[in-house]
Design an enzyme around this catalytic site. Structure first.
Site, short mmCIF file in Angstrom:
data_model
loop_
_atom_site.label_atom_id
_atom_site.label_comp_id
_atom_site.label_asym_id
_atom_site.label_seq_id
_atom_site.Cartn_x
_atom_site.Cartn_y
_atom_site.Cartn_z
N LEU A 58 0.86 -1.18 0.00
CA LEU A 58 0.00 0.00 0.00
C LEU A 58 0.90 1.23 0.00
CD1 LEU A 58 -2.68 -0.95 2.71
CD2 LEU A 58 -2.95 -1.04 0.22
N ASP A 59 0.43 2.30 -0.65
CA ASP A 59 1.20 3.56 -0.64
C ASP A 59 1.40 4.04 0.79
OD1 ASP A 59 1.12 3.50 -3.39
OD2 ASP A 59 -0.43 5.04 -3.58
N LEU A 60 2.42 4.86 0.96
CA LEU A 60 2.78 5.41 2.28
C LEU A 60 1.56 5.98 3.01
CD1 LEU A 60 5.22 6.29 4.17
CD2 LEU A 60 5.04 8.51 3.02
N ARG A 153 -5.17 6.40 -7.60
CA ARG A 153 -4.86 7.83 -7.60
C ARG A 153 -4.71 8.35 -9.03
NH1 ARG A 153 0.33 7.79 -3.98
NH2 ARG A 153 0.28 10.05 -4.34
#
Length: 200
Positions: A58-60, A153
């Site tokens: 998962l992204d930060l 995104r």
């Protein structure tokens, strides 16, 4: 010292956590192992015989369900979980405006080669509301049929409905006003659920 991670599922082969925002999934240049979800989970399980490894990332700034394998001997079979048609990753996002349609199909760079490859995000509008006396916002549930880097995104930004407070692909001016008004600073994206086909 990091707090313990919330474990949301565990069996003899797999363990899933609720990853907090602002925690890297795995080590990178700026994020040593002990500050990542992988490092914290390994430390949390150090008194067991398992050595967890991530099955996806998962992204930060994205919070939510993240899945790990527990034993190296099962790695080759577990790594195919996300290629199975019965595995479903659902995300909740807050986007600017109200997208029309149900699917975004736009090629995105492959994680490995960088070449543009097929990418698909299906979504539905959960609710809409107006803030700041300005544009409508929509809460969407998005399901990704492919797992490209920053896929949700990029896809919503590409159709003119970026995720709120996305610092990279979002609306900078709107995000600044939103941040000042609501004292929030991380992108409005959460990995809400994982439905998997269990290969073992």
């Amino acid at each position: 010292k990091n707090k313990l991670l919330q474990i949301i599922y565990e069996d003899d082969y797999l363990i899933a956590i609720n990853k907090p925002p602002r925690m890297a999934s795995v080590p990178a240049d700026n994020y040593p192992l002990h500050q990542t979800a992988l490092g914290v989970l390994q430390r949390q399980l150090e008194n067991t015989d398992s050595k967890p490894y991530p099955l996806h990332r998962l992204d930060l700034d994205t919070s939510g369900a993240m899945l790990f394998g527990k034993y190296e001997k099962d790695r080759s079979i577990l790594e195919n979980i996300f290629h199975h048609p019965d595995t479903h990753k659902k995300y909740i996002a807050l986007v600017k405006g109200v997208p029309h349609g149900k699917t975004i199909m736009k090629k995105l760079p492959s994680r490995t080669t960088g070449e543009e490859v097929y990418s698909r995000t299906d979504y539905k509008i959960m609710r809409t509301f107006r803030i700041l006396g300005g544009p409508l916002l929509a809460q969407v549930e998005a399901e990704i049929a492919t797992g490209r880097k920053h896929q949700i995104r990029l896809h919503f930004a590409s159709v003119g409905h970026p995720i709120i407070l996305d610092s990279r692909y979002g609306d900078i001016d709107f995000n600044r006003k939103f941040r000042i008004r609501y004292h929030l600073s991380r992108q409005a994206l959460h990995a809400a659920s994982l439905g998997i086909f269990h290969p073992i």
